[in-house]
Design a protein around this motif. Structure first.
Motif, PDB file in Angstrom:
ATOM      1  N   PRO A   6      -5.408  31.014  27.050  1.00 30.06           N
ATOM      2  CA  PRO A   6      -6.827  30.627  27.054  1.00 30.06           C
ATOM      3  C   PRO A   6      -7.665  31.835  26.641  1.00 30.06           C
ATOM      4  O   PRO A   6      -7.208  32.981  26.725  1.00 30.06           O
ATOM      5  CB  PRO A   6      -7.086  30.216  28.506  1.00 30.06           C
ATOM      6  N   PRO A   7      -8.893  31.597  26.192  1.00 28.69           N
ATOM      7  CA  PRO A   7      -9.714  32.703  25.665  1.00 28.69           C
ATOM      8  C   PRO A   7      -9.844  33.912  26.596  1.00 28.69           C
ATOM      9  O   PRO A   7      -9.846  35.047  26.121  1.00 28.69           O
ATOM     10  CB  PRO A   7     -11.080  32.044  25.423  1.00 28.69           C
ATOM     11  N   ASP A   8      -9.897  33.704  27.896  1.00 30.80           N
ATOM     12  CA  ASP A   8     -10.086  34.836  28.805  1.00 30.80           C
ATOM     13  C   ASP A   8      -8.835  35.705  28.959  1.00 30.80           C
ATOM     14  O   ASP A   8      -8.909  36.799  29.512  1.00 30.80           O
ATOM     15  CB  ASP A   8     -10.579  34.362  30.176  1.00 30.80           C
ATOM     16  N   LEU A   9      -7.673  35.237  28.466  1.00 28.18           N
ATOM     17  CA  LEU A   9      -6.446  36.033  28.555  1.00 28.18           C
ATOM     18  C   LEU A   9      -6.038  36.622  27.206  1.00 28.18           C
ATOM     19  O   LEU A   9      -5.021  37.300  27.104  1.00 28.18           O
ATOM     20  CB  LEU A   9      -5.293  35.185  29.099  1.00 28.18           C
ATOM     21  N   ARG A  10      -6.828  36.367  26.172  1.00 32.71           N
ATOM     22  CA  ARG A  10      -6.518  36.888  24.837  1.00 32.71           C
ATOM     23  C   ARG A  10      -7.096  38.292  24.651  1.00 32.71           C
ATOM     24  O   ARG A  10      -8.012  38.690  25.338  1.00 32.71           O
ATOM     25  CB  ARG A  10      -7.096  35.975  23.756  1.00 32.71           C
ATOM     26  N   TRP A  11      -6.563  39.000  23.691  1.00 32.46           N
ATOM     27  CA  TRP A  11      -7.046  40.299  23.231  1.00 32.46           C
ATOM     28  C   TRP A  11      -6.910  41.405  24.260  1.00 32.46           C
ATOM     29  O   TRP A  11      -7.484  42.476  24.104  1.00 32.46           O
ATOM     30  CB  TRP A  11      -8.483  40.203  22.694  1.00 32.46           C
ATOM     31  N   THR A  12      -6.143  41.188  25.321  1.00 24.83           N
ATOM     32  CA  THR A  12      -5.842  42.313  26.204  1.00 24.83           C
ATOM     33  C   THR A  12      -4.841  43.198  25.476  1.00 24.83           C
ATOM     34  O   THR A  12      -4.043  42.743  24.679  1.00 24.83           O
ATOM     35  CB  THR A  12      -5.282  41.847  27.565  1.00 24.83           C
ATOM     36  N   GLY A  13      -4.921  44.482  25.721  1.00 24.98           N
ATOM     37  CA  GLY A  13      -4.064  45.424  25.023  1.00 24.98           C
ATOM     38  C   GLY A  13      -4.727  46.029  23.804  1.00 24.98           C
ATOM     39  O   GLY A  13      -4.149  46.895  23.152  1.00 24.98           O
ATOM     40  N   GLU A  39       3.904  33.851  31.924  1.00 24.49           N
ATOM     41  CA  GLU A  39       4.223  32.457  32.236  1.00 24.49           C
ATOM     42  C   GLU A  39       3.862  31.546  31.064  1.00 24.49           C
ATOM     43  O   GLU A  39       4.641  30.665  30.687  1.00 24.49           O
ATOM     44  CB  GLU A  39       3.465  32.002  33.485  1.00 24.49           C
ATOM     45  N   LEU A  40       2.698  31.770  30.479  1.00 24.48           N
ATOM     46  CA  LEU A  40       2.232  30.904  29.392  1.00 24.48           C
ATOM     47  C   LEU A  40       3.070  31.060  28.129  1.00 24.48           C
ATOM     48  O   LEU A  40       3.376  30.066  27.461  1.00 24.48           O
ATOM     49  CB  LEU A  40       0.752  31.173  29.102  1.00 24.48           C
TER      50      LEU A  40
END
Length: 195
Positions: A181-188, A29-30
């Motif tokens: 936002p920071p909590d959704l970054r760096w997944t993967g 969505e973002l």
């Protein structure tokens, strides 16, 4: 020939079965909101469910823009090095010559279809996977084929590449997560310290 603007994103975070998680849906969505101000002509996606769902969510933010499958965007290993970097040896265990050739053919098809100028000015979103993103960036930078191994991207990270006739491709962005936002970054990515 006119400029082709590619906005390449890795699908949102997915579960072990390849379906988007709640985090992956929010990430999609973002990135869709981020792309909404651009004159996007088409959204192309891999046939795998996590990319299909991410592309549909992105498409909801781009009214009137076609969302279509492109088989060339499927997750695949684009190149198996002849001389294996020791850190990657385990990753390639079990790859035989036929699998390597099939991956190379897919990588060539990806480049042939998307990594070139267009007949008319075009802005396209590609929703794919980490390896095809790495392969497109490696190609745009004219780096050696094995260089794709060191390029990883986060879920819904944005990469932008422009292709113009007569000049080398321009990588404008790589792995940009500014819309998250920071909590959704760096997944993967695997565990580690991240900026």
């Amino acid at each position: 020939m006119a400029t082709r603007h590619l906005y390449v994103i890795r699908h949102g975070a997915a579960d072990p079965f390849g379906e988007l998680t709640d985090v992956g849906q929010r990430q999609s969505e973002l990135v869709g909101e981020r792309l909404a101000h651009l004159p996007v002509d088409a959204v192309w996606h891999s046939p795998l469910p996590r990319a299909v769902r991410s592309a549909r969510i992105v498409g909801e933010h781009l009214p009137g823009v076609a969302v279509r499958e492109a088989a060339e965007l499927i997750d695949h290993v684009p190149h198996v090095p002849d001389e294996m970097p020791p850190a990657w040896a385990g990753f390639f265990d079990g790859y035989d010559a036929a699998e390597a050739a099939a991956g190379a053919a897919l990588a060539d098809a990806l480049i042939d279809r998307f990594a070139r100028p267009a007949e008319t000015e075009t802005h396209e979103v590609l929703v794919t996977h980490a390896y095809p993103v790495a392969w497109l960036v490696r190609h745009a930078l004219d780096a050696p084929p094995a260089r794709w191994l060191g390029l990883n991207c986060g879920n819904t990270a944005l990469t932008a590449i422009e292709y113009r006739d007569g000049v080398a491709p321009t990588v404008l962005l790589y792995n940009d997560m500014g819309h998250l936002p920071p909590d959704l970054r760096w997944t993967g990515f695997g565990p580690g310290t991240r900026p």
